[in-house]
Design a protein around this motif. Structure first.
Motif, PDB file in Angstrom:
ATOM      1  N   THR A  99       0.814  -1.099   0.008  1.00 12.12           N
ATOM      2  CA  THR A  99      -0.048   0.174  -0.151  1.00 12.12           C
ATOM      3  C   THR A  99       0.839   1.305   0.018  1.00 12.12           C
ATOM      4  O   THR A  99       2.027   1.432   0.457  1.00 12.12           O
ATOM      5  CB  THR A  99      -0.815   0.018   1.225  1.00 12.12           C
ATOM      6  OG1 THR A  99      -0.303  -0.006   2.497  1.00 12.12           O
ATOM      7  CG2 THR A  99      -1.882  -1.006   1.388  1.00 12.12           C
ATOM      8  N   CYS A 105      -3.867   3.424  -0.788  1.00  9.98           N
ATOM      9  CA  CYS A 105      -4.217   2.737  -1.898  1.00  9.98           C
ATOM     10  C   CYS A 105      -3.135   1.967  -1.950  1.00  9.98           C
ATOM     11  O   CYS A 105      -2.095   1.806  -1.608  1.00  9.98           O
ATOM     12  CB  CYS A 105      -4.136   3.739  -3.327  1.00  9.98           C
ATOM     13  SG  CYS A 105      -5.536   5.014  -3.104  1.00  9.98           S
ATOM     14  N   ALA A 159      -7.703  10.260  -3.842  1.00 12.64           N
ATOM     15  CA  ALA A 159      -7.794   8.694  -3.616  1.00 12.64           C
ATOM     16  C   ALA A 159      -9.009   8.285  -3.058  1.00 12.64           C
ATOM     17  O   ALA A 159      -9.509   7.418  -3.742  1.00 12.64           O
ATOM     18  CB  ALA A 159      -6.666   8.232  -2.612  1.00 12.64           C
ATOM     19  N   GLU A 160      -9.607   9.211  -2.240  1.00 14.06           N
ATOM     20  CA  GLU A 160     -11.031   8.733  -1.415  1.00 14.06           C
ATOM     21  C   GLU A 160     -12.206   8.590  -2.742  1.00 14.06           C
ATOM     22  O   GLU A 160     -13.090   8.013  -2.658  1.00 14.06           O
ATOM     23  CB  GLU A 160     -11.171   9.683  -0.362  1.00 14.06           C
ATOM     24  CG  GLU A 160     -12.570   9.485   0.205  1.00 14.06           C
ATOM     25  CD  GLU A 160     -12.729   8.125   0.984  1.00 14.06           C
ATOM     26  OE1 GLU A 160     -13.545   7.803   1.052  1.00 14.06           O
ATOM     27  OE2 GLU A 160     -11.374   7.566   1.458  1.00 14.06           O
ATOM     28  N   ARG A 163     -11.752   5.831  -4.650  1.00 13.82           N
ATOM     29  CA  ARG A 163     -12.373   4.639  -4.164  1.00 13.82           C
ATOM     30  C   ARG A 163     -13.831   4.519  -4.041  1.00 13.82           C
ATOM     31  O   ARG A 163     -14.438   3.571  -4.384  1.00 13.82           O
ATOM     32  CB  ARG A 163     -11.895   4.677  -2.842  1.00 13.82           C
ATOM     33  CG  ARG A 163     -10.463   3.943  -2.849  1.00 13.82           C
ATOM     34  CD  ARG A 163      -9.890   3.701  -1.477  1.00 13.82           C
ATOM     35  NE  ARG A 163      -9.857   4.858  -0.533  1.00 13.82           N
ATOM     36  CZ  ARG A 163      -8.576   5.364  -0.397  1.00 13.82           C
ATOM     37  NH1 ARG A 163      -7.559   4.503  -0.744  1.00 13.82           N
ATOM     38  NH2 ARG A 163      -8.506   6.336   0.599  1.00 13.82           N
ATOM     39  N   GLU A 164     -14.472   5.761  -3.828  1.00 10.26           N
ATOM     40  CA  GLU A 164     -15.910   5.946  -3.966  1.00 10.26           C
ATOM     41  C   GLU A 164     -16.529   5.570  -5.543  1.00 10.26           C
ATOM     42  O   GLU A 164     -17.677   4.941  -5.338  1.00 10.26           O
ATOM     43  CB  GLU A 164     -16.273   7.523  -3.581  1.00 10.26           C
ATOM     44  CG  GLU A 164     -15.859   7.655  -2.206  1.00 10.26           C
ATOM     45  CD  GLU A 164     -16.102   9.260  -1.735  1.00 10.26           C
ATOM     46  OE1 GLU A 164     -16.093   9.742  -0.759  1.00 10.26           O
ATOM     47  OE2 GLU A 164     -16.525   9.973  -2.634  1.00 10.26           O
ATOM     48  N   ALA A 166     -15.025   3.864  -7.902  1.00 10.76           N
ATOM     49  CA  ALA A 166     -14.721   2.565  -8.598  1.00 10.76           C
ATOM     50  C   ALA A 166     -15.636   1.537  -8.123  1.00 10.76           C
ATOM     51  O   ALA A 166     -16.124   1.426  -7.254  1.00 10.76           O
ATOM     52  CB  ALA A 166     -13.193   2.311  -8.104  1.00 10.76           C
ATOM     53  N   GLU A 168     -17.128  -2.436  -6.948  1.00  7.56           N
ATOM     54  CA  GLU A 168     -16.581  -3.003  -5.984  1.00  7.56           C
ATOM     55  C   GLU A 168     -15.390  -3.989  -6.359  1.00  7.56           C
ATOM     56  O   GLU A 168     -14.700  -4.205  -5.199  1.00  7.56           O
ATOM     57  CB  GLU A 168     -17.772  -3.735  -5.451  1.00  7.56           C
ATOM     58  CG  GLU A 168     -18.898  -2.807  -4.769  1.00  7.56           C
ATOM     59  CD  GLU A 168     -19.966  -3.690  -4.002  1.00  7.56           C
ATOM     60  OE1 GLU A 168     -19.694  -5.117  -4.317  1.00  7.56           O
ATOM     61  OE2 GLU A 168     -21.042  -3.221  -3.767  1.00  7.56           O
ATOM     62  N   SER A 171      -9.508  -2.436  -8.308  1.00  5.62           N
ATOM     63  CA  SER A 171      -8.507  -1.971  -7.252  1.00  5.62           C
ATOM     64  C   SER A 171      -7.905  -0.556  -7.665  1.00  5.62           C
ATOM     65  O   SER A 171      -7.582  -0.328  -8.871  1.00  5.62           O
ATOM     66  CB  SER A 171      -7.443  -3.199  -7.410  1.00  5.62           C
ATOM     67  OG  SER A 171      -8.038  -4.634  -6.965  1.00  5.62           O
ATOM     68  N   VAL A 172      -7.932   0.256  -6.698  1.00  3.17           N
ATOM     69  CA  VAL A 172      -7.217   1.555  -7.005  1.00  3.17           C
ATOM     70  C   VAL A 172      -5.992   1.467  -6.546  1.00  3.17           C
ATOM     71  O   VAL A 172      -5.417   0.935  -5.324  1.00  3.17           O
ATOM     72  CB  VAL A 172      -8.216   2.751  -6.080  1.00  3.17           C
ATOM     73  CG1 VAL A 172      -7.711   3.891  -6.294  1.00  3.17           C
ATOM     74  CG2 VAL A 172      -9.772   2.444  -6.873  1.00  3.17           C
ATOM     75  N   ILE A 182      -6.472   2.248 -11.829  1.00  3.97           N
ATOM     76  CA  ILE A 182      -7.525   1.277 -11.445  1.00  3.97           C
ATOM     77  C   ILE A 182      -7.533   0.393 -12.120  1.00  3.97           C
ATOM     78  O   ILE A 182      -7.446   0.158 -13.745  1.00  3.97           O
ATOM     79  CB  ILE A 182      -8.979   2.202 -11.577  1.00  3.97           C
ATOM     80  CG1 ILE A 182      -9.001   3.525 -10.742  1.00  3.97           C
ATOM     81  CG2 ILE A 182     -10.209   1.249 -11.340  1.00  3.97           C
ATOM     82  CD1 ILE A 182     -10.328   4.173 -10.701  1.00  3.97           C
TER      83      ILE A 182
END
Length: 560
Positions: A99, A105, A159-160, A163-164, A166, A168, A171-172, A182
């Motif tokens: 990470t 991420c 980044a947040e 992720r929101e 993307a 399920e 992978s971010v 991604i």
């Protein structure tokens, strides 16, 4: 070295653990054997005073066995605790290795691994794997303006949001700096959901992000590539690297198309990248072989017709590629870091050529935005001026208007440094970069040059049979406004793209200015310029000004 010292220590510790296990096992066996004899004797002597106590040696052996058992048990507990701690440390190390410490991420290494896993597990058919390469637009300028703390907050916010938005199963990852990626599944039979998602992602990220310094807006450029059958790739890692490279090419295409968007990878992008690599190799070879040369375009006082100077333009006659347009090789030279050496070589030659010109003639040179970011460029230019003994006041350095949008403070410092050398500084491509009146007033330009795209429209509208008076007036108004702006700021004006008499007549009505264009001939090499100046008595030993007749004949202009 660390592994060599660590390995014997671990081996010795394991050996001690085996020994302790043997000792504890033996102690338990002895405890059972001795305890079966001693404990009944102890009980009988405790209950009946006439019974003799057990042998002292047996009691001591029993106590020793008990101590060994307790010691072994504590060692067992400690060993379990140590194993748990070691597993926790290994898990933490694994997490850190996978990470990004700032955003949480996945990092670049793990992104490649996730992509390889996705490629291996992809079912045959229309299900494929997509890789999205994401780069923030203008992040360096944000760091310079707001500081690295705000930059870190911005990266956390990006980044947040990724992720929101993307899926399920995606992978971010943060690949480093301001680059994200991604890995996501793609249904190649129905690409519409992916395009909708990509549009939503770009729009979602573009919303202002709150930081300690206030809300900051940032956009992204994204490139998307999906897995395709490639017979040249016989391993998963190669396929993953290829997919990442293709997404990277698509991302740069999105930047070229204006940023704040996404682009799909197409095969032509790879061909273009290959051509650019070949062009870069050819440019390096051309520099070594001296294939680049300066050409000179005349600059004329439009009111008097007098020759007042030349603008130096780069030309390349490649032994491999033939004549290569500056519009092709200059962007490549800028992207591969060769524009500095190329420009400096041409400026040195131009300064040497201009020594034989009449002292009244000026020399204009363009510098790249890349050179404008070089804090040592004024010193380099001073060194070139001193080496050629060329008067600084005859040199005019032209800066593109688009540079003002990058870092106004840095541009202002560069202009002041250049003017301290005694050279003049002009604003090139005036009218195309949306510079504000405040910028023009705060920057000490000696001249502005109206871009040829505006000047050329004067002829297009005049020649159009259907061109209305309103259209002509509109085009005249654009150019006259730019001329008036320069005049009101007491900055001399030069018009580029003077290509026929109708343009010249229109410009003359707007006031005093200089002009350049094919009406006066095409750019010439140093030998042709010397010949022209000799015919006009404008070489260094002559001081008489001459009026330059327009080269009206199309055949003459074409041959020039």
């Amino acid at each position: 070295m660390g592994d060599k010292t660590e390995r014997p220590a671990r081996l010795e510790k394991a050996q001690r653990d085996v020994v302790m296990l043997g000792i504890a096992t033996a102690a338990i066996i002895m405890f059972v054997g001795i305890g079966g004899t001693v404990m009944p004797q102890v009980a009988r002597s405790f209950l009946d005073a006439n019974v003799a106590p057990p042998d002292t040696a047996l009691v001591n052996a029993l106590l020793l066995n008990i101590a060994l058992i307790i010691f072994g048990w504590r060692r067992y507990v400690d060993l379990n605790r140590e194993i748990a701690q070691r597993r926790a440390a290994e898990e933490a190390a694994r997490h850190l290795s996978q990470t990004d410490p700032l955003t949480g991420c996945y990092n670049r290494r793990c992104a490649v691994e996730r992509l390889m896993e996705a490629l291996v597990s992809t079912d045959e058919g229309h299900c494929s794997v997509g890789f999205v390469m994401i780069d923030l637009d203008g992040f360096k300028a944000i760091n310079d303006s707001y500081g690295h703390q705000a930059g870190d907050e911005l990266l956390l916010g990006i980044a947040e949001r990724l992720r929101e938005v993307a899926p399920e199963t995606a992978s971010v990852a943060r690949l480093g700096g301001d680059e994200f990626a991604i890995v996501l599944p793609i249904d190649t039979e129905d690409m519409a959901p992916v395009e909708e998602w990509a549009n939503r992602m770009v729009a979602h990220v573009a919303q202002p992000i709150d930081t300690e310094t206030g809300p900051i807006e940032v956009t992204i450029s994204a490139g998307i590539a999906f897995q395709e059958t490639d017979p040249e790739l016989d391993n998963t890692e190669g396929a993953a690297r290829k997919l990442m490279h293709r997404a990277d090419l698509a991302m740069y295409q999105a930047k070229k198309e204006g940023r704040n968007r996404y682009c799909w990878f197409v095969k032509a992008m790879e061909d273009e990248a290959r051509i650019r690599r070949e062009m870069e190799v050819a440019i390096r070879g051309g520099l070594d072989r001296g294939e680049f040369s300066p050409h000179y375009e005349q600059q004329i006082d439009l009111e008097t017709g007098q020759l007042v100077g030349f603008e130096m333009l780069a030309r390349w006659e490649s032994a491999e590629l033939g004549t290569v347009s500056p519009e092709i090789f200059i962007p490549v030279a800028e992207s591969c870091g060769l524009i500095g050496p190329l420009s400096e070589m041409l400026i040195r030659r131009a300064l040497s050529d201009a020594q034989s010109w009449d002292p009244s003639l000026s020399l204009s040179v363009n510098i790249s935005p890349i050179q404008l970011r070089d804090p040592w460029f004024p010193q380099k230019l001073l060194k070139m001026l001193m080496a050629s003994q060329f008067p600084a006041h005859r040199l005019d350095v032209e800066i593109s208007e688009s540079c003002l949008q990058e870092n106004l403070v840095a541009v202002q410092a560069m202009i002041v440094s250049l003017k301290n050398l005694g050279v003049r500084v002009s604003l090139d491509d005036f009218g195309t970069g949306f510079s504000s009146l405040t910028q023009l007033r705060s920057l000490p330009f000696d001249r502005v040059k109206i871009d040829r795209s505006f000047v050329g429209e004067l002829r297009k509208v005049a020649e159009a049979a259907h061109g209305s008076d309103a259209e002509r007036e509109q085009q005249d108004h654009i150019v006259s406004t730019l001329v008036s702006l320069g005049q009101n700021l007491h900055i001399p004006v030069t018009a580029e793209g003077v290509e026929d008499e109708s343009i010249l007549a229109t410009l003359r009505q707007m006031g005093e200015m200089k002009g350049q264009g094919y009406l006066y001939g095409r750019p010439e090499d140093a030998a042709a310029v010397l010949k022209r100046l000799g015919e006009l008595n404008m070489l260094a030993e002559n001081t008489q000004p001459a009026v330059v007749p327009p080269a009206n004949e199309p055949e003459q202009r074409k041959s020039a």
